[in-house]
Motif scaffolding. Structure first.
Motif, PDB file in Angstrom:
ATOM      1  N   MET A   7      -2.079  67.384  41.716  1.00 40.67           N
ATOM      2  CA  MET A   7      -3.195  67.947  43.164  1.00 40.67           C
ATOM      3  C   MET A   7      -2.326  68.926  43.620  1.00 40.67           C
ATOM      4  SD  MET A   7      -5.518  66.161  43.078  1.00 40.67           S
ATOM      5  CE  MET A   7      -6.208  64.593  42.096  1.00 40.67           C
ATOM      6  N   VAL A   8      -1.701  69.777  43.171  1.00 38.36           N
ATOM      7  CA  VAL A   8      -0.678  71.018  43.458  1.00 38.36           C
ATOM      8  C   VAL A   8      -1.424  71.840  44.348  1.00 38.36           C
ATOM      9  CG1 VAL A   8       0.813  72.823  42.539  1.00 38.36           C
ATOM     10  CG2 VAL A   8       0.453  70.806  41.286  1.00 38.36           C
ATOM     11  N   GLY A   9      -0.831  71.748  45.715  1.00 31.38           N
ATOM     12  CA  GLY A   9      -1.364  72.814  46.513  1.00 31.38           C
ATOM     13  C   GLY A   9      -2.166  72.295  47.618  1.00 31.38           C
ATOM     14  N   VAL A  10      -2.510  70.929  47.406  1.00 33.77           N
ATOM     15  CA  VAL A  10      -3.425  70.210  48.490  1.00 33.77           C
ATOM     16  C   VAL A  10      -2.457  69.479  49.142  1.00 33.77           C
ATOM     17  CG1 VAL A  10      -5.002  68.620  48.696  1.00 33.77           C
ATOM     18  CG2 VAL A  10      -5.209  69.819  46.608  1.00 33.77           C
ATOM     19  N   GLY A  11      -2.616  69.837  50.392  1.00 37.53           N
ATOM     20  CA  GLY A  11      -1.954  68.980  51.624  1.00 37.53           C
ATOM     21  C   GLY A  11      -2.005  67.578  51.396  1.00 37.53           C
ATOM     22  N   PRO A  12      -0.882  66.950  51.788  1.00 33.97           N
ATOM     23  CA  PRO A  12      -0.730  65.499  51.651  1.00 33.97           C
ATOM     24  C   PRO A  12      -1.949  64.905  52.645  1.00 33.97           C
ATOM     25  CG  PRO A  12       1.285  66.162  52.819  1.00 33.97           C
ATOM     26  CD  PRO A  12       0.475  67.443  52.341  1.00 33.97           C
ATOM     27  N   VAL A  13      -2.115  65.311  53.870  1.00 34.32           N
ATOM     28  CA  VAL A  13      -3.209  64.413  54.739  1.00 34.32           C
ATOM     29  C   VAL A  13      -4.551  64.762  54.059  1.00 34.32           C
ATOM     30  CG1 VAL A  13      -4.091  64.583  57.236  1.00 34.32           C
ATOM     31  CG2 VAL A  13      -1.538  64.991  56.676  1.00 34.32           C
ATOM     32  N   THR A  14      -4.819  65.945  53.737  1.00 37.90           N
ATOM     33  CA  THR A  14      -6.267  66.025  52.964  1.00 37.90           C
ATOM     34  C   THR A  14      -6.388  65.356  51.986  1.00 37.90           C
ATOM     35  OG1 THR A  14      -6.154  68.427  53.716  1.00 37.90           O
ATOM     36  CG2 THR A  14      -7.651  67.937  51.996  1.00 37.90           C
ATOM     37  N   LEU A  15      -5.268  65.246  51.060  1.00 39.63           N
ATOM     38  CA  LEU A  15      -5.386  64.363  49.875  1.00 39.63           C
ATOM     39  C   LEU A  15      -5.474  62.979  50.095  1.00 39.63           C
ATOM     40  CD1 LEU A  15      -5.510  64.135  46.667  1.00 39.63           C
ATOM     41  CD2 LEU A  15      -2.816  64.079  46.766  1.00 39.63           C
ATOM     42  N   ALA A  16      -4.733  62.441  51.344  1.00 44.36           N
ATOM     43  CA  ALA A  16      -4.827  61.057  51.581  1.00 44.36           C
ATOM     44  C   ALA A  16      -6.341  60.606  51.984  1.00 44.36           C
ATOM     45  CB  ALA A  16      -3.491  60.696  52.522  1.00 44.36           C
ATOM     46  N   THR A  17      -6.647  61.517  52.899  1.00 43.66           N
ATOM     47  CA  THR A  17      -7.977  61.342  53.451  1.00 43.66           C
ATOM     48  C   THR A  17      -9.012  61.076  52.735  1.00 43.66           C
ATOM     49  OG1 THR A  17      -7.031  62.601  55.635  1.00 43.66           O
ATOM     50  CG2 THR A  17      -9.589  62.237  55.250  1.00 43.66           C
ATOM     51  N   LEU A  18      -8.951  62.078  51.877  1.00 43.99           N
ATOM     52  CA  LEU A  18     -10.195  62.151  50.683  1.00 43.99           C
ATOM     53  C   LEU A  18     -10.117  60.821  49.865  1.00 43.99           C
ATOM     54  CD1 LEU A  18     -10.229  65.645  49.558  1.00 43.99           C
ATOM     55  CD2 LEU A  18     -12.043  64.637  50.637  1.00 43.99           C
ATOM     56  N   VAL A  19      -8.777  60.497  49.387  1.00 40.03           N
ATOM     57  CA  VAL A  19      -8.678  59.094  48.609  1.00 40.03           C
ATOM     58  C   VAL A  19      -9.003  58.061  49.518  1.00 40.03           C
ATOM     59  CG1 VAL A  19      -7.006  57.723  47.392  1.00 40.03           C
ATOM     60  CG2 VAL A  19      -6.675  60.225  47.137  1.00 40.03           C
ATOM     61  N   TRP A  20      -8.468  57.809  50.603  1.00 39.21           N
ATOM     62  CA  TRP A  20      -8.919  56.679  51.650  1.00 39.21           C
ATOM     63  C   TRP A  20     -10.449  56.597  51.889  1.00 39.21           C
ATOM     64  CZ3 TRP A  20      -6.465  52.414  51.541  1.00 39.21           C
ATOM     65  CH2 TRP A  20      -5.072  52.483  51.333  1.00 39.21           C
ATOM     66  N   VAL A  21     -10.950  57.856  51.872  1.00 37.71           N
ATOM     67  CA  VAL A  21     -12.651  57.672  52.233  1.00 37.71           C
ATOM     68  C   VAL A  21     -13.085  57.212  50.865  1.00 37.71           C
ATOM     69  CG1 VAL A  21     -14.508  59.308  52.342  1.00 37.71           C
ATOM     70  CG2 VAL A  21     -12.582  59.401  53.921  1.00 37.71           C
ATOM     71  N   TYR A  22     -12.765  57.983  49.620  1.00 41.97           N
ATOM     72  CA  TYR A  22     -13.300  57.341  48.500  1.00 41.97           C
ATOM     73  C   TYR A  22     -13.033  55.787  48.213  1.00 41.97           C
ATOM     74  CZ  TYR A  22     -14.215  56.956  43.680  1.00 41.97           C
ATOM     75  OH  TYR A  22     -14.833  56.558  42.320  1.00 41.97           O
ATOM     76  N   ILE A  23     -12.093  55.208  48.696  1.00 41.43           N
ATOM     77  CA  ILE A  23     -11.779  53.871  48.377  1.00 41.43           C
ATOM     78  C   ILE A  23     -12.598  53.105  49.360  1.00 41.43           C
ATOM     79  CG2 ILE A  23      -9.703  52.226  49.113  1.00 41.43           C
ATOM     80  CD1 ILE A  23      -7.763  54.271  47.737  1.00 41.43           C
ATOM     81  N   ALA A  24     -12.705  53.507  50.558  1.00 37.07           N
ATOM     82  CA  ALA A  24     -13.559  52.777  51.425  1.00 37.07           C
ATOM     83  C   ALA A  24     -14.971  52.621  51.127  1.00 37.07           C
ATOM     84  CB  ALA A  24     -13.495  53.385  52.811  1.00 37.07           C
ATOM     85  N   ILE A  25     -15.673  53.866  50.568  1.00 35.57           N
ATOM     86  CA  ILE A  25     -16.890  53.754  50.119  1.00 35.57           C
ATOM     87  C   ILE A  25     -17.026  52.863  48.762  1.00 35.57           C
ATOM     88  CG2 ILE A  25     -18.523  55.209  49.127  1.00 35.57           C
ATOM     89  CD1 ILE A  25     -17.535  57.733  50.965  1.00 35.57           C
ATOM     90  N   ARG A  26     -16.173  52.963  47.867  1.00 35.65           N
ATOM     91  CA  ARG A  26     -16.278  51.982  46.671  1.00 35.65           C
ATOM     92  C   ARG A  26     -16.104  50.762  47.032  1.00 35.65           C
ATOM     93  NH1 ARG A  26     -19.015  53.258  43.268  1.00 35.65           N
ATOM     94  NH2 ARG A  26     -18.018  52.189  41.855  1.00 35.65           N
ATOM     95  N   LEU A  27     -15.151  50.281  47.839  1.00 37.00           N
ATOM     96  CA  LEU A  27     -15.215  48.992  48.390  1.00 37.00           C
ATOM     97  C   LEU A  27     -16.378  48.348  48.773  1.00 37.00           C
ATOM     98  CD1 LEU A  27     -11.379  48.597  49.410  1.00 37.00           C
ATOM     99  CD2 LEU A  27     -12.428  47.487  47.423  1.00 37.00           C
ATOM    100  N   SER A  28     -17.039  49.186  49.722  1.00 39.65           N
ATOM    101  CA  SER A  28     -18.289  48.808  50.254  1.00 39.65           C
ATOM    102  C   SER A  28     -19.420  48.657  49.435  1.00 39.65           C
ATOM    103  CB  SER A  28     -18.786  49.955  51.482  1.00 39.65           C
ATOM    104  OG  SER A  28     -17.710  50.162  52.444  1.00 39.65           O
ATOM    105  N   HIS A  29     -19.594  49.405  48.459  1.00 38.29           N
ATOM    106  CA  HIS A  29     -20.139  49.514  47.486  1.00 38.29           C
ATOM    107  C   HIS A  29     -19.897  48.109  46.638  1.00 38.29           C
ATOM    108  CE1 HIS A  29     -21.697  50.509  43.299  1.00 38.29           C
ATOM    109  NE2 HIS A  29     -22.878  51.204  44.072  1.00 38.29           N
ATOM    110  N   PHE A  30     -18.937  47.903  46.289  1.00 38.59           N
ATOM    111  CA  PHE A  30     -18.394  46.793  45.637  1.00 38.59           C
ATOM    112  C   PHE A  30     -18.939  45.268  46.339  1.00 38.59           C
ATOM    113  CE2 PHE A  30     -15.021  43.646  43.867  1.00 38.59           C
ATOM    114  CZ  PHE A  30     -15.804  43.474  42.806  1.00 38.59           C
TER     115      PHE A  30
END
Length: 64
Positions: A1-24
């Motif tokens: 994930m070179v060049g991607v800001g840590p806040v952007t990366l963390a936000t996208l990952v946490w949104v993905y995790i929340a969506i997948r947990l809701s789906h599950f």
């Protein structure tokens, strides 16, 4: 994930995790929604869109 800001990366990952947990959770709960109802479909597609955004952001960062 070179060049991607840590806040952007963390936000996208946490949104993905929340969506997948809701789906599950809906899947485990059962009922009509678990059999392919619209809520579960929306969550699945949302997770896929977040993945596409993550790939695009990473690709754009790598280009620049």
């Amino acid at each position: 994930m070179v060049g991607v800001g840590p806040v952007t990366l963390a936000t996208l990952v946490w949104v993905y995790i929340a969506i997948r947990l809701s789906h599950f959770a809906i899947y485990l709960r059962g009922g009509k929604a678990a059999k392919g109802g619209s809520v579960r479909t929306i969550l699945y597609v949302s997770g896929a869109l977040v993945t596409v955004v993550l790939i695009a952001v990473t690709a754009m960062a790598a280009i620049h």
